[in-house]
Design a protein around this motif. Structure first.
Motif, PDB file in Angstrom:
ATOM      1  N   GLY A  98       3.197  24.221 108.589  1.00  0.00           N
ATOM      2  CA  GLY A  98       3.726  23.239 107.912  1.00  0.00           C
ATOM      3  C   GLY A  98       3.594  22.547 107.062  1.00  0.00           C
ATOM      4  O   GLY A  98       4.823  22.644 105.710  1.00  0.00           O
ATOM      5  N   LEU A  99       2.882  23.977 105.931  1.00  0.00           N
ATOM      6  CA  LEU A  99       2.504  23.801 104.458  1.00  0.00           C
ATOM      7  C   LEU A  99       4.314  24.217 103.837  1.00  0.00           C
ATOM      8  O   LEU A  99       4.690  24.101 102.990  1.00  0.00           O
ATOM      9  CB  LEU A  99       1.975  24.281 103.834  1.00  0.00           C
ATOM     10  CG  LEU A  99       0.372  23.173 104.425  1.00  0.00           C
ATOM     11  CD1 LEU A  99      -0.623  23.713 103.561  1.00  0.00           C
ATOM     12  CD2 LEU A  99       0.223  22.327 103.801  1.00  0.00           C
ATOM     13  N   GLY A 100       4.230  25.132 104.110  1.00  0.00           N
ATOM     14  CA  GLY A 100       5.248  26.096 104.266  1.00  0.00           C
ATOM     15  C   GLY A 100       6.759  25.813 104.772  1.00  0.00           C
ATOM     16  O   GLY A 100       8.036  25.731 103.839  1.00  0.00           O
ATOM     17  N   LEU A 101       6.980  25.474 105.672  1.00  0.00           N
ATOM     18  CA  LEU A 101       8.003  24.171 105.990  1.00  0.00           C
ATOM     19  C   LEU A 101       8.676  23.143 105.226  1.00  0.00           C
ATOM     20  O   LEU A 101       9.553  22.909 104.766  1.00  0.00           O
ATOM     21  CB  LEU A 101       7.837  24.092 107.467  1.00  0.00           C
ATOM     22  CG  LEU A 101       8.134  25.182 108.651  1.00  0.00           C
ATOM     23  CD1 LEU A 101       7.712  24.581 109.870  1.00  0.00           C
ATOM     24  CD2 LEU A 101       9.395  25.800 109.042  1.00  0.00           C
ATOM     25  N   GLY A 102       7.430  22.176 104.932  1.00  0.00           N
ATOM     26  CA  GLY A 102       7.026  21.545 103.711  1.00  0.00           C
ATOM     27  C   GLY A 102       7.773  21.199 102.638  1.00  0.00           C
ATOM     28  O   GLY A 102       8.698  20.640 101.748  1.00  0.00           O
TER      29      GLY A 102
END
Length: 317
Positions: free
Chosen positions: A112-116
């Motif tokens: 999620g950190l990368g997607l965000g």
């Protein structure tokens, strides 16, 4: 000559590469929902624990988006986007290799950190590539990659390739690593970032976050943030929970997958429609179509029991 033919070669390359990243984002965001039954079986999860698997990825989106955008304005949008895609690709692969419930939660949080982090950079790059005349259209063209990636995830689930829940995460992990190479080779750095870096070097400085909350910008910024927060809350809830919700209402797994495909196809069409309306100055029409449409069709998802009607409602939503 079409409007897109007036864009520079680097502008077209930027839009295409950002679209590919958005496609992979959509694949990963939908992957958890498609893989949910298999994940629940393997780790013996109840609905509450499965909800935390979904929530872990979504919780990573918030700090990822904030710090990704902040960092991109300081070290370069191209560099941070490449790092973000690498991050969510690696941790999507690691999702398939998790050995326990806690390790699964960590993998989804880091994904999620990368997607965000990737999302605001893609939007900024696409908006810049489109210029004033095509800004909303190019942003919506990029963003429609997200629901189209969801179509791919749903199709994998329907095809039987998703029989082993890990397969979709292997695909969702390897593909971003391939796209990282493409970004490194062909994605140009943002011209706006270069100008900002030069002005900072000349001692002009940056307005920074405070500019978003000064004067008339404060009201506009806060309203946009509130709208974005609640819209994405609904979107991500549906991306993760729609298959389980439909199965719980008595639809078969293949029927739920078909509704999921229609939901994502409708998302792509809606993104393009809204983008064109905004570029033509039809802001009120865009808002009414989006939010009244959501109200009616989400009510329909809760009320409709016939498959054909559910497919139509899913597309409309």
């Amino acid at each position: 000559m079409t409007a897109f033919e007036t864009l520079s070669r680097s502008g077209r390359a930027t839009i295409l590469l950002c679209f590919l990243v958005a496609l992979l984002e959509g694949l990963d965001l939908q992957a958890a929902g498609v893989a949910a039954p298999g994940i629940a079986r393997q780790f013996g999860l109840n609905s509450l624990e499965l909800g935390w698997v979904f929530s872990a990825g979504l919780l990573g989106l918030l700090p990822g988006a904030f710090f990704g955008g902040w960092l991109a304005d300081r070290v370069g949008r191209r560099r941070v986007l490449i790092g973000a895609v690498l991050l969510f690709g690696v941790f999507s692969l690691l999702t398939a290799l998790t050995w326990s419930y806690p390790s699964l939660l960590v993998a989804r949080l880091m994904t999620g950190l990368g997607l965000g982090a990737a999302m605001p950079i893609m939007i900024a790059l696409s908006a810049e590539a489109g210029g004033e005349r095509l800004r909303s259209t190019t942003v919506s063209l990029t963003y429609c990659g997200v629901p189209l990636g969801g179509v791919i995830a749903a199709a994998l689930g329907l095809s039987g390739l998703g029989g082993d829940w890990k397969t979709i995460f292997y695909i969702g992990g390897i593909a971003p690593l391939l796209v990282v190479a493409m970004l490194y080779l062909w994605l140009p750095e943002s011209a706006a970032f270069k100008r900002t870096a030069e002005s900072v070097g000349d001692g002009e400085g940056q307005a920074g976050f405070a500019a978003l909350l000064s004067g008339n910008q404060a009201t506009r910024s806060v309203l946009l943030w509130i709208s974005c927060f609640f819209t994405l809350t609904v979107l991500y809830m549906l991306l993760n929970w729609l298959p389980s919700l439909l199965i719980g209402r008595g639809f078969g797994q293949s029927q739920a997958g078909a509704v999921q495909v229609m939901f994502n196809l409708g998302g792509a069409v809606g993104a393009l429609l809204i983008g064109r309306l905004l570029d033509r100055g039809r802001t009120l029409a865009a808002v009414l179509i989006a939010y009244l449409g959501m109200l009616v069709t989400l009510a329909g998802i809760g009320l409709v029991t016939h498959l054909a009607l559910m497919l139509a409602v899913g597309f409309g939503a």
